[in-house]
Design a protein around this motif. Structure first.
Motif, PDB file in Angstrom:
ATOM      1  N   GLU A  84       0.820  -1.202   0.000  1.00 34.77           N
ATOM      2  CA  GLU A  84       0.000   0.000   0.000  1.00 34.77           C
ATOM      3  C   GLU A  84       0.855   1.254   0.000  1.00 34.77           C
ATOM      4  O   GLU A  84       1.929   1.287   0.568  1.00 34.77           O
ATOM      5  N   LEU A  98      -3.215   3.860   1.647  1.00 38.59           N
ATOM      6  CA  LEU A  98      -3.802   3.965   0.324  1.00 38.59           C
ATOM      7  C   LEU A  98      -3.952   2.551  -0.224  1.00 38.59           C
ATOM      8  O   LEU A  98      -3.180   2.075  -1.029  1.00 38.59           O
ATOM      9  N   ASP A  99      -4.949   1.857   0.320  1.00 38.41           N
ATOM     10  CA  ASP A  99      -5.254   0.498  -0.096  1.00 38.41           C
ATOM     11  C   ASP A  99      -6.347   0.604  -1.142  1.00 38.41           C
ATOM     12  O   ASP A  99      -7.532   0.581  -0.833  1.00 38.41           O
ATOM     13  N   CYS A 100      -5.929   0.747  -2.382  1.00 41.32           N
ATOM     14  CA  CYS A 100      -6.872   1.067  -3.437  1.00 41.32           C
ATOM     15  C   CYS A 100      -6.520   0.282  -4.692  1.00 41.32           C
ATOM     16  O   CYS A 100      -5.358   0.264  -5.114  1.00 41.32           O
ATOM     17  N   GLU A 101      -7.503  -0.341  -5.288  1.00 41.92           N
ATOM     18  CA  GLU A 101      -7.276  -1.119  -6.510  1.00 41.92           C
ATOM     19  C   GLU A 101      -6.740  -0.239  -7.634  1.00 41.92           C
ATOM     20  O   GLU A 101      -5.977  -0.698  -8.475  1.00 41.92           O
TER      21      GLU A 101
END
Length: 143
Positions: A84, A98-101
Motif C-alpha cells: 500500500e 492507500l489500499d486502493c485497486e
C-alpha cells in the motif's frame, strides 16, 4: 546491492518501538529525538538519525519529503501492508493507508507500458485529510 542488517542494539529497538507507537504519522528526526527525550529516552539525535536511515535502507521504514519543508520524515512500514501507498496530510501530518485497486492498476500500467517498477511502500500522495479540509472550510466561513 546487498543490504546489511545493522546490529539490533537497545537504541535501535527504542527507535523502532517509538515509531511503532506513532505509526499514524511521518516524523522528522527532530520529532523522534525530541519526543523520545520527553518520554525519558537517552537516544541521541545522531543515533536517531542513523537508525532511521538504516531502517529506511533496510525497507523497514518509509522515508518521505514534505514539499516545501525539505526535511525527511519517517514512518514504520506495517509488514501486513507492504503493498500500500500512503496519503499524508500537509496540515496535521496524519497518514492514511492507500489500499486502493486503482493504485494496483496504476502500478501494473507503469510496469507494463513504461518499464518502471513502483515501490508501493514509498508511494506517498500529499494533500489534506477530511478534518483539516473541514477546519479550513470552517475558517473561511468566519471571514
Amino acid at each position: 546491492m546487498v543490504v546489511r542488517r545493522a546490529y539490533n542494539t537497545r537504541q535501535r529497538q527504542a527507535v523502532a518501538a517509538f515509531l511503532a507507537a506513532h505509526a499514524d504519522r511521518y516524523l522528522s528526526v527532530d520529532d523522534v529525538f525530541g519526543l523520545m527525550r520527553t518520554e525519558g529516552s537517552s537516544v541521541g539525535r545522531t543515533t536517531a538519525y542513523r537508525t532511521l536511515e538504516s531502517l529506511s535502507r533496510e525497507g523497514e521504514v518509509a522515508k518521505a519529503f514534505v514539499p516545501g519543508g525539505g526535511e525527511a520524515r519517517y514512518r514504520l512500514i506495517d509488514p501486513a501492508r507492504r503493498d500500500e501507498g500512503q496519503l499524508v496530510c500537509l496540515d496535521c501530518g496524519k497518514v492514511l493507508s492507500l489500499d486502493c485497486e486503482m493504485l494496483v492498476e496504476f502500478t501494473r500500467h507503469v510496469q507494463a507500458d513504461h518499464g518502471f517498477s513502483i515501490d508501493p511502500t514509498r508511494t506517498v500522495l500529499y494533500g489534506l485529510c477530511q478534518e483539516c479540509m473541514a477546519s479550513r472550510e470552517a475558517g473561511s466561513d468566519d471571514r
